[in-house]
Every structure is written in C-alpha cells, then in structure tokens.
Design a protein around this motif. Sequence first.
Motif, PDB file in Angstrom:
ATOM      1  N   PRO A 133      17.239 141.757   9.155  1.00  0.00           N
ATOM      2  CA  PRO A 133      17.627 143.148   8.716  1.00  0.00           C
ATOM      3  C   PRO A 133      16.538 144.518   9.114  1.00  0.00           C
ATOM      4  N   GLN A 134      15.252 143.657   8.973  1.00  0.00           N
ATOM      5  CA  GLN A 134      14.178 144.766   9.532  1.00  0.00           C
ATOM      6  C   GLN A 134      13.294 143.996  10.496  1.00  0.00           C
ATOM      7  N   PRO A 135      13.726 144.297  11.901  1.00  0.00           N
ATOM      8  CA  PRO A 135      13.001 143.647  12.874  1.00  0.00           C
ATOM      9  C   PRO A 135      11.534 144.130  13.226  1.00  0.00           C
ATOM     10  N   PRO A 136      10.983 143.145  13.685  1.00  0.00           N
ATOM     11  CA  PRO A 136       9.335 143.621  13.972  1.00  0.00           C
ATOM     12  C   PRO A 136       9.206 144.675  14.943  1.00  0.00           C
ATOM     13  N   GLN A 137       8.111 145.441  14.646  1.00  0.00           N
ATOM     14  CA  GLN A 137       7.714 146.391  15.735  1.00  0.00           C
ATOM     15  C   GLN A 137       7.678 145.959  16.941  1.00  0.00           C
ATOM     16  N   ALA A 138       7.034 144.856  17.217  1.00  0.00           N
ATOM     17  CA  ALA A 138       6.651 144.066  18.503  1.00  0.00           C
ATOM     18  C   ALA A 138       7.229 142.820  18.819  1.00  0.00           C
ATOM     19  N   TRP A 139       7.320 142.501  19.954  1.00  0.00           N
ATOM     20  CA  TRP A 139       7.645 140.906  20.393  1.00  0.00           C
ATOM     21  C   TRP A 139       7.080 141.131  21.697  1.00  0.00           C
ATOM     22  N   SER A 185      14.663 149.226  19.159  1.00  0.00           N
ATOM     23  CA  SER A 185      13.866 149.132  17.855  1.00  0.00           C
ATOM     24  C   SER A 185      12.884 148.217  17.816  1.00  0.00           C
ATOM     25  N   THR A 186      12.571 147.363  18.858  1.00  0.00           N
ATOM     26  CA  THR A 186      11.368 146.599  18.690  1.00  0.00           C
ATOM     27  C   THR A 186      10.722 146.715  20.124  1.00  0.00           C
ATOM     28  N   ARG A 187       9.347 147.008  20.068  1.00  0.00           N
ATOM     29  CA  ARG A 187       8.773 146.915  21.479  1.00  0.00           C
ATOM     30  C   ARG A 187       8.654 145.681  22.076  1.00  0.00           C
ATOM     31  N   GLN A 188       9.077 145.534  23.442  1.00  0.00           N
ATOM     32  CA  GLN A 188       9.010 144.346  24.133  1.00  0.00           C
ATOM     33  C   GLN A 188       7.910 144.328  24.975  1.00  0.00           C
ATOM     34  N   VAL A 189       6.889 143.325  24.827  1.00  0.00           N
ATOM     35  CA  VAL A 189       5.751 143.284  25.937  1.00  0.00           C
ATOM     36  C   VAL A 189       5.898 141.659  26.466  1.00  0.00           C
ATOM     37  N   VAL A 190       5.848 141.577  27.685  1.00  0.00           N
ATOM     38  CA  VAL A 190       5.594 140.155  28.367  1.00  0.00           C
ATOM     39  C   VAL A 190       4.150 140.243  29.230  1.00  0.00           C
ATOM     40  N   VAL A 191       3.456 139.220  28.848  1.00  0.00           N
ATOM     41  CA  VAL A 191       1.949 139.220  29.594  1.00  0.00           C
ATOM     42  C   VAL A 191       2.098 137.801  30.345  1.00  0.00           C
ATOM     43  N   ARG A 192       1.868 138.113  31.481  1.00  0.00           N
ATOM     44  CA  ARG A 192       1.736 136.878  32.433  1.00  0.00           C
ATOM     45  C   ARG A 192       0.410 136.709  32.896  1.00  0.00           C
ATOM     46  N   SER A 193       0.099 135.441  32.258  1.00  0.00           N
ATOM     47  CA  SER A 193      -1.347 134.904  32.206  1.00  0.00           C
ATOM     48  C   SER A 193      -1.587 134.274  33.595  1.00  0.00           C
ATOM     49  N   GLY A 194      -2.809 134.561  33.885  1.00  0.00           N
ATOM     50  CA  GLY A 194      -3.522 133.665  34.878  1.00  0.00           C
ATOM     51  C   GLY A 194      -4.163 132.326  34.367  1.00  0.00           C
ATOM     52  N   VAL A 195      -5.018 131.631  34.953  1.00  0.00           N
ATOM     53  CA  VAL A 195      -5.669 130.451  34.694  1.00  0.00           C
ATOM     54  C   VAL A 195      -6.723 131.151  33.497  1.00  0.00           C
ATOM     55  N   VAL A 196      -6.351 130.143  32.524  1.00  0.00           N
ATOM     56  CA  VAL A 196      -7.211 130.537  31.066  1.00  0.00           C
ATOM     57  C   VAL A 196      -8.602 129.811  31.173  1.00  0.00           C
ATOM     58  N   LEU A 197      -9.811 130.251  31.105  1.00  0.00           N
ATOM     59  CA  LEU A 197     -10.969 129.674  31.062  1.00  0.00           C
ATOM     60  C   LEU A 197     -11.505 129.918  29.505  1.00  0.00           C
ATOM     61  N   HIS A 246       2.105 152.091  22.258  1.00  0.00           N
ATOM     62  CA  HIS A 246       2.104 152.560  23.130  1.00  0.00           C
ATOM     63  C   HIS A 246       2.450 151.453  24.505  1.00  0.00           C
ATOM     64  N   VAL A 247       2.121 150.432  23.857  1.00  0.00           N
ATOM     65  CA  VAL A 247       2.191 148.996  25.041  1.00  0.00           C
ATOM     66  C   VAL A 247       3.382 148.366  25.033  1.00  0.00           C
ATOM     67  N   GLN A 248       4.018 148.510  25.914  1.00  0.00           N
ATOM     68  CA  GLN A 248       5.379 147.621  26.409  1.00  0.00           C
ATOM     69  C   GLN A 248       5.565 147.485  28.005  1.00  0.00           C
ATOM     70  N   GLY A 249       6.594 146.686  28.159  1.00  0.00           N
ATOM     71  CA  GLY A 249       6.929 146.013  29.402  1.00  0.00           C
ATOM     72  C   GLY A 249       6.010 145.057  29.703  1.00  0.00           C
ATOM     73  N   VAL A 250       5.825 144.771  31.171  1.00  0.00           N
ATOM     74  CA  VAL A 250       4.942 143.554  31.495  1.00  0.00           C
ATOM     75  C   VAL A 250       3.564 144.019  31.741  1.00  0.00           C
TER      76      VAL A 250
END
Length: 330
Positions: A133-139, A185-197, A246-250
């Motif tokens: 009913p009240q979706p999150p602001q960011a996904w 209604s919800t900001r959508q962000v995708v983080v494409r990660s490299g090798v995590v150290l 302001h952050v959204q997209g890839v």
Amino acid sequence: MRVLVGEGGRNGRVGGGLMERLKQNLRGGRPFLREGTEPCTGGGTGFIGTALTQLLKARGHEVTLVSRKPGPDRITWDELDTWGLPHCDAAVNLAGENILNPLRRWNERFQKEILSSRLETTQILARAIKKAPQPPQAWVLVTGVAYYQPSLTAEYDEDSPGGDFDFFSNLVTKWEAAARLPGESTRQVVVRSGVVLGRGGGAIGHMLLPFRLGLGGPIGPGHQFFPWIHIRDLAGILAHAVEASHVQGVLNGVAPAPTTTNAEFAKAFGAALGRPAFIPLPSLVVQAVFGRERAIMLLEGQKVVPRRTLATGYQYSFPELGAALKEVVA
C-alpha cells in the motif's frame, strides 16, 4: 530510517513469535533492506551484508533481517511472501549462490541453482513492493559487471550495451528484469559490482593463503582486466543509493582507479603482504576446476568505469588498489 536487511534463500520456516511480530510490523511499519547468501564466507549474515548492516547502524538506521532462519530482529522469506512487505523506506537485494564455488561442478543443476538463488528472491521482493500500500522510496539491486562482454580494448560505463552474449551476461539481464517495477513511485537502482575486496571474505578469502606462502600470481595470461571494489565502498554505494533521493538507474560498483589487470592486481597483493607473486595459475588448471564456461570469469575481464557512480557524488574511501589491499591485509 528503519531498514530491513534480508539474508539467505527462502527455505526458512515460521519461527515462534515472529509471525505475530511481523503482523505488528505490517500494521506499524518498518523499512526494508535485503542481503543474500554467500556460502563461501560461512557467516550467518554474509560478507557484504555484514559490512552494509554495520554501516547502516553507524549512520543511525535500524536494521532487521529477512532470513532463512527465524531469530531476534528477523523475519523469514516465507513470512515475507505470506504477509507482504512491511512499510519501509528502502529495499535492497544482494542475494545469490556463489558462482565461483570450487566445490561445485559446473553442470545444469548448479546453473539452475545460480539462476533461482538470484531470480526467486528478487521476484519475491519486487512482487511485494508492487503490492505494498505504501511502497518504499528506493529499491536497490546488486548484480555484476559480467553484464559487459570481456574485452582487452573496450571500456564500459553504465550506458554501455551488454547482457546478451553468454550464460552470465544473460543471467544479469534476467536478474535486473526480475527487479524492474512499473511506474515511478519507487526509485530503482542497480549496482553492477566488480570483484569485492575485504577482510574475512570475498575474493581475498580464497587467495590469501597461497599469496602469504609466496605461491600466488596472475591467473592465466594475466593481461585480462580486473574490475574491483573495496567492501567498504560497495557498502557505501548501497547506503548512498538508499539515502540520496537523486540516485537512480545503473551504477557501476567498481573503483575509479586506473584500470587494473589481473597481473597488476597479483603484484600489488603480493607487495601488500611482502611476498613475491609471480607463480601463474595456468588456464588449463582454472578450466579443469571451474569448467570452461565458468573459467571465463577468471581468465577474461572487462574494463569498467564508474562514471555515473562518481557523478552522483559518491566519494570513495579506497579509490586506489594499493591502499585498499593494505587495509585488507593489515
């Protein structure tokens, strides 16, 4: 902000008292963040999830887990699927079976597990967000730079094409598609990660012993690119995506340092440990252990730059490889 961090797959059962607490949360509202299984770490909260949870708490957020197992400040995946998404400010998904688990044969069964471990939890969360009913602001979803085709010459930023040339690139495409929501209604962000150290997990956990013994070196030819990121910066980018409206997209989750090859990484890692690092791991050995298709992830690489990540204003804690590795092995 109250944040819920999920972990593990959805095999958990309803625990005593948790369902009632979930009902109360659904009435009272709790923000939501989600992190997935990393079997190779052996940690209950996972390598990335631990770093992210610590950072969020340090910034004053309250954190609750979605987990396979019930426990204090947790709900299970079945509870989430049954009762829906608690009212929340943000949802983040980091789930996924470890692709480079050397103890697993690269066969059809394991490939199905790789797909389901990412797609099923993502679909559960996306479905819950759509119905809320009240979706999150960011996904926020974390995938990987395997979206981009390995190359010795191409340079990839967040607008570069990809996602359609092998099992892993198609996996990222399906993964990101499973998370996609209609509307704005919800900001959508995708983080494409490299090798995590980082300490105690990720790529370093597998490499530390041979390098400490002076037996480390480049993998295969060594000239393949090695896109990397320090665990503190990956957690920082995720928190930035959650908090900054302001952050959204890839976003590319890689360090902004000059492009690193596998051989350069091996040399720097050896230097951080005060050990030589010139014994290569032959390509044939890598293919024998991981299978030809999976070995591509180690024997080939991509030159990936975080153009949009930097443009959002994120400031890296470890932009340079030398400093990142010194912190990891300190």
